[in-house]
Design a protein around this motif. Structure first.
Motif, short mmCIF file in Angstrom:
data_model
loop_
_atom_site.label_atom_id
_atom_site.label_comp_id
_atom_site.label_asym_id
_atom_site.label_seq_id
_atom_site.Cartn_x
_atom_site.Cartn_y
_atom_site.Cartn_z
N SER A 1 21.63 -25.22 22.58
CA SER A 1 21.25 -24.51 23.82
C SER A 1 20.53 -25.45 24.79
O SER A 1 19.48 -25.12 25.34
CB SER A 1 20.35 -23.31 23.49
OG SER A 1 21.01 -22.42 22.61
N LEU A 2 21.11 -26.60 25.00
CA LEU A 2 20.46 -27.61 25.84
C LEU A 2 20.33 -27.14 27.28
O LEU A 2 21.19 -26.43 27.81
CB LEU A 2 21.24 -28.92 25.76
CG LEU A 2 21.01 -29.71 24.47
CD1 LEU A 2 22.11 -30.72 24.25
CD2 LEU A 2 19.65 -30.39 24.51
N LYS A 3 19.23 -27.57 27.89
CA LYS A 3 18.91 -27.23 29.26
C LYS A 3 18.80 -28.51 30.08
O LYS A 3 18.49 -29.58 29.54
CB LYS A 3 17.58 -26.48 29.31
CG LYS A 3 17.51 -25.25 28.44
CD LYS A 3 16.11 -24.65 28.49
CE LYS A 3 16.00 -23.42 27.61
NZ LYS A 3 14.63 -22.83 27.64
N PRO A 4 18.99 -28.42 31.40
CA PRO A 4 18.83 -29.63 32.23
C PRO A 4 17.46 -30.29 32.05
O PRO A 4 17.37 -31.53 32.12
CB PRO A 4 19.02 -29.09 33.65
CG PRO A 4 19.93 -27.92 33.47
CD PRO A 4 19.52 -27.29 32.18
N GLU A 5 16.43 -29.51 31.80
CA GLU A 5 15.11 -30.09 31.60
C GLU A 5 14.95 -30.84 30.28
O GLU A 5 13.93 -31.48 30.05
CB GLU A 5 14.02 -29.01 31.71
CG GLU A 5 14.26 -27.79 30.85
CD GLU A 5 14.90 -26.66 31.63
OE1 GLU A 5 15.86 -26.93 32.40
OE2 GLU A 5 14.45 -25.50 31.45
N ASP A 6 15.97 -30.79 29.42
CA ASP A 6 15.95 -31.60 28.20
C ASP A 6 16.44 -33.03 28.47
O ASP A 6 16.38 -33.88 27.57
CB ASP A 6 16.85 -30.98 27.13
CG ASP A 6 16.33 -29.65 26.63
OD1 ASP A 6 17.15 -28.72 26.45
OD2 ASP A 6 15.10 -29.53 26.43
N THR A 7 16.90 -33.29 29.68
CA THR A 7 17.37 -34.63 30.04
C THR A 7 16.24 -35.64 29.90
O THR A 7 15.16 -35.46 30.49
CB THR A 7 17.91 -34.64 31.47
OG1 THR A 7 19.08 -33.82 31.54
CG2 THR A 7 18.25 -36.06 31.91
N ALA A 8 16.49 -36.68 29.09
CA ALA A 8 15.45 -37.67 28.82
C ALA A 8 16.03 -38.75 27.92
O ALA A 8 17.12 -38.59 27.36
CB ALA A 8 14.25 -37.03 28.12
N VAL A 9 15.29 -39.83 27.78
CA VAL A 9 15.55 -40.79 26.72
C VAL A 9 14.80 -40.32 25.49
O VAL A 9 13.59 -40.07 25.56
CB VAL A 9 15.12 -42.21 27.11
CG1 VAL A 9 15.34 -43.18 25.95
CG2 VAL A 9 15.87 -42.68 28.35
N TYR A 10 15.51 -40.19 24.39
CA TYR A 10 14.92 -39.71 23.14
C TYR A 10 14.65 -40.90 22.22
O TYR A 10 15.55 -41.72 21.99
CB TYR A 10 15.85 -38.70 22.47
CG TYR A 10 15.80 -37.35 23.15
CD1 TYR A 10 16.37 -37.16 24.41
CD2 TYR A 10 15.17 -36.27 22.54
CE1 TYR A 10 16.30 -35.93 25.05
CE2 TYR A 10 15.10 -35.03 23.16
CZ TYR A 10 15.66 -34.87 24.41
OH TYR A 10 15.60 -33.64 25.05
N TYR A 11 13.43 -40.93 21.70
CA TYR A 11 13.01 -42.02 20.83
C TYR A 11 12.66 -41.48 19.45
O TYR A 11 11.99 -40.45 19.33
CB TYR A 11 11.77 -42.70 21.39
CG TYR A 11 11.95 -43.37 22.73
CD1 TYR A 11 11.70 -42.68 23.91
CD2 TYR A 11 12.36 -44.70 22.82
CE1 TYR A 11 11.87 -43.29 25.14
CE2 TYR A 11 12.53 -45.32 24.05
CZ TYR A 11 12.28 -44.61 25.20
OH TYR A 11 12.44 -45.22 26.42
N CYS A 12 13.11 -42.19 18.42
CA CYS A 12 12.63 -41.85 17.09
C CYS A 12 11.46 -42.78 16.74
O CYS A 12 11.38 -43.91 17.24
CB CYS A 12 13.72 -41.94 16.06
SG CYS A 12 14.58 -43.53 15.92
N ALA A 13 10.58 -42.28 15.92
CA ALA A 13 9.37 -43.01 15.56
C ALA A 13 9.05 -42.80 14.09
O ALA A 13 9.40 -41.77 13.51
CB ALA A 13 8.20 -42.53 16.42
#
Length: 124
Positions: free
Chosen positions: A82-94
């Motif tokens: 259920s992705l939303k436009p506000e989920d737009t980002a660079v995702y980093y794992c840590a």
């Protein structure tokens, strides 16, 4: 060393699955996903404890995202629905090698190892 993958362009309402592969054994690592949108600070998304028995999420993604791990494959995942436009980002794992077995960690400063990031773009 961590390697994030699985990002891409998806329409709103769609799904993506991110992966984070570690070069070594992950069974002693506390792990998490963070994200950083353009012009914004890096923010916590989800965390998972060393054996995968405990997870937590930010309010923004709770219910829609699911974090998991497979220590036999030294890999962590983030299923995003259920992705939303506000989920737009660079995702980093840590990852943290100082994690206590049952603990979850929410601050970027708790993690000493970071992947290179994978871009997720959600179109409206």
């Amino acid at each position: 060393q961590l390697q994030a993958s699985g990002g891409g362009l998806v329409q709103a309402g769609g799904s993506l699955r991110l992966s984070c592969a570690a070069s070594g054994r992950t069974s002693r690592l506390g792990m998490a996903w963070f994200r950083q949108a353009p012009g914004k600070e890096r923010e916590f998304v989800a965390a998972i404890n060393r054996n995968g028995g405990s997870t937590d999420y930010s309010d923004a993604v709770k219910v829609r995202f699911a974090i998991s791990r497979d220590n036999a494959k030294n890999t962590m995942y983030l299923q995003m629905n259920s992705l939303k436009p506000e989920d737009t980002a660079v995702y980093y794992c840590a990852a943290s090698d100082r994690a206590i077995l049952s603990a979850l960690y929410y601050r970027a400063s708790d993690y000493g190892y970071w992947g290179q990031g994978t871009l997720v773009t959600v179109s409206s």
